[in-house]
Design an enzyme around this catalytic site. Structure first.
Site, PDB file in Angstrom:
ATOM      1  N   CYS A   1       8.871 -11.424   0.526  1.00 32.64           N
ATOM      2  CA  CYS A   1       7.589 -10.843   0.116  1.00 32.64           C
ATOM      3  C   CYS A   1       6.491 -11.886  -0.057  1.00 32.64           C
ATOM      4  CB  CYS A   1       7.755 -10.063  -1.192  1.00 32.64           C
ATOM      5  SG  CYS A   1       9.141  -8.924  -1.161  1.00 32.64           S
TER       6      CYS A   1
ATOM      7  N   HIS B   1       1.281  -9.716  -8.140  1.00 28.44           N
ATOM      8  CA  HIS B   1       2.311  -9.241  -7.216  1.00 28.44           C
ATOM      9  C   HIS B   1       2.610  -7.783  -7.544  1.00 28.44           C
ATOM     10  CE1 HIS B   1       5.521  -9.438  -4.369  1.00 28.44           C
ATOM     11  NE2 HIS B   1       6.465  -9.243  -5.274  1.00 28.44           N
TER      12      HIS B   1
ATOM     13  N   GLU C   1       6.482 -11.132 -14.360  1.00 36.07           N
ATOM     14  CA  GLU C   1       5.212 -11.668 -13.876  1.00 36.07           C
ATOM     15  C   GLU C   1       4.181 -11.719 -14.995  1.00 36.07           C
ATOM     16  OE1 GLU C   1       1.854 -11.199 -10.360  1.00 36.07           O
ATOM     17  OE2 GLU C   1       3.274  -9.556 -10.678  1.00 36.07           O
TER      18      GLU C   1
ATOM     19  N   LYS D   1      -0.989  -2.925  -4.853  1.00 33.32           N
ATOM     20  CA  LYS D   1       0.207  -2.234  -4.353  1.00 33.32           C
ATOM     21  C   LYS D   1       0.317  -0.827  -4.926  1.00 33.32           C
ATOM     22  CE  LYS D   1       3.183  -6.258  -3.453  1.00 33.32           C
ATOM     23  NZ  LYS D   1       2.346  -7.351  -3.983  1.00 33.32           N
TER      24      LYS D   1
ATOM     25  N   HIS E   1       4.236  -1.556  -1.064  1.00 31.72           N
ATOM     26  CA  HIS E   1       4.601  -2.959  -0.842  1.00 31.72           C
ATOM     27  C   HIS E   1       4.793  -3.217   0.646  1.00 31.72           C
ATOM     28  CE1 HIS E   1       6.025  -6.894  -1.274  1.00 31.72           C
ATOM     29  NE2 HIS E   1       6.926  -6.746  -2.242  1.00 31.72           N
TER      30      HIS E   1
ATOM     31  N   PHE F   1      12.162 -11.460  -2.844  1.00 29.46           N
ATOM     32  CA  PHE F   1      13.614 -11.542  -2.894  1.00 29.46           C
ATOM     33  C   PHE F   1      14.050 -12.942  -2.462  1.00 29.46           C
ATOM     34  CE2 PHE F   1      14.894  -6.779  -2.262  1.00 29.46           C
ATOM     35  CZ  PHE F   1      14.375  -6.496  -3.513  1.00 29.46           C
TER      36      PHE F   1
END
Length: 419
Positions: A170, A310, A321, A342, A347, A405
């Site tokens: 990502c 994010h 985060e 997002k 995403h 990830f």
């Protein structure tokens, strides 16, 4: 690794951008949708999702590749590469950049993708099973390569400098732009076409992510499914799209009298070295990436005016985060807007960071912050998540976060260009 901390050296500036997203087929259309709080998340139409763990996604709808490509190109290009190509064409047009023979060796291409041409690979595997070896296209080695988008862009537009794929889950799009800025700052290139693209809306990928319990299952209300920083979040929504920026050295942009829309002032990337899918519980890598980007830019935390988070809408990521942003920015975190686009796009995996960097540049130029829709019950009442509706703010410095990830972390600092 960062460039030498000499801010009188070559600066990387943004002279154009383009995007293909679930909320718009151009950057301008996407921006207008984001400011209006319009979601691009809906019931999946591109594959049969009736037996999958979830049946919602952010599809790119209404895209006609023949508006940008010949039929021969369309046949050999995976949709992710088609999106990247369309975004590049828009970005070059905005930058008013024609790559001639003299310029070409100093023009690079970096396109990030977490997964690459998954649709094309799946089609060739199916053709092999159904027809045997003669059923496999001679273009398969090209079409099925993760550098196919970068290669097609280089071939079509004549970029003869370094041409590369970047794959960091990502964080891919953010890393591509950050590494592009380094190519410019170190004098390797004068221009870089940089961004990210993704289209993994396949039965295989949706099944896998769904079985990992990573996806939202709020299928009765698709537009409300992605709810970053909301107490009722239950997972991310998988999406497709592309975002591409044109980065140039400030000297190169000035020499051709190109408008400059922002500077890519800082970048850093780290790894958690902790877990394949879960963020480090103390946000070790995320905090290091944010601090590294600030140091690379020579910007103090007190100067950050907006964070494009994010913000995936997963239980673990959003909390980790937010705690990391608070740790790095201190009290500043409670005085500036922090939003996740997002919530509307879903995403876009490898494309997400590139599109969000474009959003950051637009925020600097337009003075408007896109909202975090569906944030009805914020997980922290002291933070301005820009809930539900866009807000006007004067912004000079944007922090854009991408965490993927595998523990990939990448952060960009965009700054208003004084010229």
């Amino acid at each position: 690794m960062s460039a030498p901390n000499d801010h009188q050296s070559r600066k990387a500036v943004v002279t154009g951008w383009g995007a293909v997203t679930p909320v718009g087929l151009t950057a301008d259309d996407s921006w207008r949708s984001l400011l209006a709080g319009r979601s691009g998340i809906a019931t999946i139409e591109c594959v049969d999702a009736s037996d999958l763990p979830t049946d919602i996604a952010g599809e790119v709808r209404g895209f006609d590749p023949e508006n940008y490509l010949s039929r021969k190109q369309v046949r050999r290009m995976d949709p992710y590469a088609q999106y990247a190509f369309a975004a590049t064409a828009e970005a070059l047009q905005m930058a008013k950049l024609d790559i001639d023979e003299d310029m070409a060796p100093r023009v690079a291409v970096l396109i990030g993708s977490g997964y690459g041409p998954m649709n094309a690979i799946a089609e060739q595997v199916a053709s092999l099973a159904a027809k045997g070896p003669r059923g496999v296209s001679p273009f398969a080695p090209v079409t099925g390569a993760i550098d196919s988008a970068a290669g097609e862009i280089s071939l079509a537009f004549g970029a003869a400098g370094p041409t590369r794929a970047v794959s960091t889950a990502c964080a891919s799009g953010t890393d591509a732009i950050g590494e592009a800025a380094r190519l410019i700052r170190y004098g390797v290139a004068d221009v870089v076409i940089a961004g990210g693209a993704e289209n993994i809306l396949t039965r295989n990928e949706i099944a896998g992510s769904g079985n990992a319990k990573a996806l939202s299952t709020r299928t009765d209300a698709p537009t409300e499914a992605c709810r970053p920083f909301d107490e009722d979040r239950d997972g991310f929504v998988m999406s497709a799209g592309a975002g591409v920026m044109i980065l140039e050295s400030a000297q190169h942009a000035a020499a051709r009298s190109a408008p400059v829309y922002a500077e890519v002032a800082g970048y850093a990337a780290t790894s958690d070295a902790y877990h394949w899918t879960a963020p480090h519980p103390e946000g070790r890598g995320a905090r290091a990436a944010m601090r590294g980007a600030l140091a690379d830019a020579g910007i103090d935390a007190s100067e950050v005016d907006y964070v494009n988070a994010h913000g995936t809408s997963t239980v673990l990521n959003d909390r980790a985060e937010l705690e990391s942003v608070r740790a790095v920015l201190g009290d500043r975190a409670t005085r500036i807007p922090i939003s996740s686009t997002k919530s509307m796009t879903g995403h876009m995996i490898g494309a997400a960071g590139a599109v969000e960097a474009i959003v950051g540049a637009l925020v600097i130029n337009e003075g408007m912050i896109p909202p975090t829709v569906n944030c009805h019950r914020p997980i922290d009442d002291e933070i301005n998540f820009v809930p539900l509706e866009a807000q006007a703010h004067e912004v000079d410095v944007v922090m854009s976060n991408s965490f993927g990830f595998g523990g990939h972390n990448a952060v960009l600092l965009l700054r208003r260009w004084p010229g």
